[in-house]
Write an enzyme that holds these catalytic residues in place. Structure first.
Site, PDB file in Angstrom:
ATOM      1  N   GLN A 130       0.833  -1.176  -0.096  1.00  8.55           N
ATOM      2  CA  GLN A 130       0.080  -0.040  -0.015  1.00  8.55           C
ATOM      3  C   GLN A 130       0.859   1.244  -0.090  1.00  8.55           C
ATOM      4  O   GLN A 130       0.544   2.212  -0.929  1.00  8.55           O
ATOM      5  CB  GLN A 130      -1.065   0.168   1.166  1.00  8.55           C
ATOM      6  N   CYS A 131       2.008   1.289   0.702  1.00 15.04           N
ATOM      7  CA  CYS A 131       2.930   2.277   0.726  1.00 15.04           C
ATOM      8  C   CYS A 131       4.000   2.043   0.222  1.00 15.04           C
ATOM      9  O   CYS A 131       4.722   1.068   0.383  1.00 15.04           O
ATOM     10  CB  CYS A 131       3.000   2.779   2.439  1.00 15.04           C
ATOM     11  N   THR A 132       4.906   3.175  -0.491  1.00 13.61           N
ATOM     12  CA  THR A 132       6.174   2.787  -1.045  1.00 13.61           C
ATOM     13  C   THR A 132       7.204   2.910  -0.278  1.00 13.61           C
ATOM     14  O   THR A 132       7.340   3.491   0.899  1.00 13.61           O
ATOM     15  CB  THR A 132       6.262   4.108  -2.026  1.00 13.61           C
TER      16      THR A 132
END
Length: 252
Positions: A130-132
């Site tokens: 979901q998050c880099t």
């Protein structure tokens, strides 16, 4: 956002900074009827903030969250500078603005290289998906380049589609960086006529239907591809692949 604004004023008391808490509506994230009014209020607040500023920096962490700000900035001819991170890569780019004549070339936006509409990329994914997850230097390098690109454009007399050399030097459309190779690659790309965020079709539909258009894009994953012609284009490409083509060489 509010904490960041307060901390900015601690560093520089003369800065004019204000934080806002709002949700950016995103394609592929269905809006229940009970939340329609709240979502449309968020759209109005986002549009109001864009209208009241000269430069918009787009730094959100998902593809679909960049869609509505990109559309609104293109519709209102606002300078938008976009920064997106990968693990050891990043892109900093400015979006083109609407041209005054058909002969003028408009620079592309973040979505102009895509042949698929933005959709839900967050549900049913692990946190790292979901998050880099990115190398520690990527964010500050991309942020610095985004600011320098904006300053170069502000000091130039041309519009948002200007490229080449300006008063402060080069004004690239995009800067693609790689930390694994320690290089920067300036490139340019024109707007795509079937873009789901900045094409004339999308901008005209937003201007005509406003909130109805936004809700259709949020609730129907195929809506943007249908109205821009991407659905028909991909169907035509599939038909070509299905054709019975004889690749045999008749020559002995």
């Amino acid at each position: 956002a509010k904490t960041a604004a307060r901390n900015l004023m601690k560093i520089c008391p003369s800065v004019d900074a204000k934080g806002y808490c709002l949700t950016i509506p995103m394609p592929g994230h269905v809006v229940p009827k009970s939340q329609t009014k709240t979502v449309m209020n968020d759209v109005k607040q986002l549009e109001s903030l864009i209208l009241s500023h000269d430069v918009i920096f787009l730094l959100t962490d998902s593809r679909e969250s960049r869609w509505l700000p990109s559309l609104l900035c293109s519709y209102h001819n606002k300078l938008l500078v976009n920064a997106a991170l990968g693990f050891d890569t990043f892109v900093v780019m400015r979006h083109g603005v609407r041209t005054k004549t058909p002969e003028e070339k408009k620079l592309g936006c973040y979505f102009c290289n895509d042949v698929v509409a933005p959709t839900d990329s967050l549900s049913d994914r692990t946190l790292d998906q979901q998050c880099t997850v990115t190398r520690p230097g990527a964010a500050p390098i991309a942020a610095a380049l985004a600011v320098e690109l904006a300053i170069s454009l502000i000091h130039h007399k041309g519009d948002g589609n200007t490229h080449g050399e300006g008063d402060l030097g080069s004004m690239p459309h995009q800067i693609r960086g790689s930390l694994s190779r320690f290089n920067l690659l300036p490139i340019q790309g024109n707007a795509y006529s079937k873009c789901t965020a900045c094409s004339d079709t999308v901008l005209n539909l937003y201007g005509k239907n406003g909130g109805t258009f936004i809700l259709n894009a949020l609730n129907d994953p195929g809506y943007l591809e249908d109205v821009t012609g991407l659905t028909q284009m991909k169907a035509a490409a599939d038909d070509l692949l299905l054709e019975d083509i004889d690749w045999e060489d008749d020559e002995e």
